[in-house]
Design an enzyme around this catalytic site. Structure first.
Site: not given
Ligand SMILES: NC(=O)c1ccc[n+]([C@@H]2O[C@H](COP(=O)([O-])OP(=O)(O)OC[C@H]3O[C@@H](n4cnc5c(N)ncnc54)[C@H](OP(=O)(O)O)[C@@H]3O)[C@@H](O)[C@H]2O)c1
Length: 326
Positions: A55, A204
Site C-alpha cells: 500500500i 496487531y
Molecule cells: N494489506 C492489507 O490488507 C491491510 C489491511 C489492514 C491494514 N493494513 C495496514 O496497511 C499498512 C501497509 O500494509 P501492507 O499490507 O502494504 O504491508 P507490507 O507490504 O508488509 O508493507 C509494509 C511496509 O512497512 C515497512 N516497515 C515494516 N517495518 C518497518 C520498520 N521497522 N521501519 C520502517 N519501515 C518498516 C516495510 O518496509 P520493508 O520493505 O523494509 O520491509 C514496508 O515498506 C500497514 O500499516 C498495515 O497494517 C494493511
C-alpha cells in the site's frame, strides 16, 4: 450522498467481507456522492513510512503523480532506492527523496525527524508502516517489535514533527490502521504484549486500536495549531505483508482482495483532497468517516485513553502531556 446511497454504503461497511474487498470499493465508486478524486498538489511535501512495499509503495507513487514531493521514510536504503527509481520511471519528473528511518528504533526515528526538519515544512506525514510479527521479539532498545513499529515509533515521529507541519494548507497527519481493530479493545496494562499468550493477529489488532485512539488524542492536542489528524483502514489488499503474515487468509480471499493501489485509495485521498481538512480526529474507510467501535465490549474509558497516552509516551521516551489534562 442520497439516502439510498448512504444506506448501501453503510450496509457494505457492516457486512465486512464484501465491503472490505475490491467489490466493495467498486460498488461504492458507483454510488451517488462518491467523493471526487483529489486535485493536484504540486510541490507539497509528503513524507510516508513503509513506502517500499504494498500500500505504501502505491500511495507514494500516486502522490508523486499528483505532483507531491514525496519523502520515502524507509529502513532499507536499497529498497528505498528501488522504490524511488520505480516512482521516477512511472512519473517522469517526480521529486522523490529518501530519509532512512527504522520506525521500530527510537534512535532512528529521532535521526529521521532531524533530517526532515532540515527540509521545508511538511504538508503531510503518513504513518503507513505496519507489522504483524509471528512471535514476540524485542528491539535492541527493549521494546516489543510490533508495538515499537505500529505505535511507539509513529508516536515519537509525530511528537518530533508536529510543529514542523504546515499550518496554512493545513498539515495532515495520517495513520494507517486496520479494520482488524474492531475486534479488540485497548489493553493499557499490557501495551507491549507480555502478559497474554502472543497471538499475532490479536496483538496487531490491539496496536491498531491504540493507533485509532492516539489519532483522536493527537487531533485534540493539535487542533489549536490547525494541523489535522486522521486514521483510516484500507480494507483487504493483496500485498507482500498479507502474503507473509496471513498466507491462509490470502489463499482464501485472493480473488476478491484489493490491489495495493485500491488499498491506497483513501490514504492518497486523505493526503490530497480538501474535504479531510475540514475535520480532525476521524477514522476513515473508502473516503468516508466510519465508526470506531462496532462492539460495546471494545469501548474504552477516558482514563484508559489517558493511560495509553502516558504509557506510549514513556515507552517512546518523550514528554508530551495528555491532551485535555489539566
Ligand atoms: N494489506 C492489507 O490488507 C491491510 C489491511 C489492514 C491494514 N493494513 C495496514 O496497511 C499498512 C501497509 O500494509 P501492507 O499490507 O502494504 O504491508 P507490507 O507490504 O508488509 O508493507 C509494509 C511496509 O512497512 C515497512 N516497515 C515494516 N517495518 C518497518 C520498520 N521497522 N521501519 C520502517 N519501515 C518498516 C516495510 O518496509 P520493508 O520493505 O523494509 O520491509 C514496508 O515498506 C500497514 O500499516 C498495515 O497494517 C494493511
Amino acid at each position: 450522498m442520497s439516502l439510498l446511497a448512504s444506506v448501501a454504503d453503510t450496509v457494505l461497511d457492516r457486512t465486512i467481507a464484501p465491503g472490505y474487498s475490491r467489490l466493495g470499493l467498486a460498488a461504492r465508486r458507483r454510488l451517488a456522492g462518491w467523493p471526487a478524486d483529489p486535485p493536484r498538489i504540486d510541490g507539497r511535501i509528503v513524507a510516508i513510512t513503509g513506502p517500499t512495499s504494498g500500500i505504501g509503495a502505491a500511495a507514494a507513487r500516486d502522490l508523486a503523480a499528483l505532483g507531491a514531493r514525496v519523502v520515502l521514510l524507509a529502513r532499507s536504503p536499497e529498497r528505498a532506492g528501488a522504490t524511488r527509481r520505480s516512482i521516477v520511471d512511472a512519473v517522469p519528473g517526480a521529486t522523490v527523496d529518501v530519509v532512512e528511518c527504522d520506525v521500530s528504533s527510537l534512535a532512528s526515528v529521532r535521526e529521521a525527524a532531524a533530517a526532515l526538519r532540515e527540509a521545508g515544512p511538511l504538508d503531510a506525514l503518513l504513518h503507513n508502516a505496519g507489522v504483524m510479527p509471528p512471535a514476540r521479539e524485542e528491539t535492541d532498545e527493549g521494546l516489543e517489535v510490533a508495538f515499537a513499529t505500529n505505535v511507539a515509533g509513529p508516536f515519537l515521529l509525530t511528537a518530533l514533527l508536529a510543529d514542523h507541519l504546515a499550518a496554512d494548507v493545513p498539515g495532515r497527519i495520517l495513520t494507517m490502521s486496520s479494520g482488524g481493530m474492531y475486534g479488540q479493545a485497548l489493553d493499557v496494562a499490557d501495551l507491549q504484549h507480555e502478559r497474554r499468550p502472543y497471538k499475532p493477529a490479536a496483538v496487531y489488532a490491539r496496536d491498531k486500536r491504540a493507533q485509532v485512539v492516539l489519532n483522536e488524542l493527537w487531533a485534540a492536542r493539535l487542533r489549536p495549531t490547525g494541523v489535522v489528524c486522521h486514521a483510516l483502514h484500507p480494507g483487504w489488499a493483496d500485498t507482500p505483508g498479507v502474503a507473509d503474515a496471513l498466507p491462509g487468509f490470502r489463499k482464501a480471499t485472493r480473488p476478491i482482495l484489493r490491489s495495493p493501489e485500491e488499498g491506497a485509495d483513501t490514504l492518497v485521498w486523505l493526503a490530497a483532497a480538501d474535504e479531510p481538512t475540514r475535520s480532525t480526529g476521524r477514522f476513515w474507510h473508502d473516503r468516508r468517516p466510519r465508526p470506531t467501535h462496532l462492539l460495546p465490549r471494545t469501548r474504552e474509558a477516558p482514563e484508559d485513553r489517558a493511560q495509553l497516552w502516558r504509557g506510549v509516551a514513556a515507552a517512546a521516551g518523550v514528554d508530551v502531556p495528555v491532551p485535555g489534562a489539566a
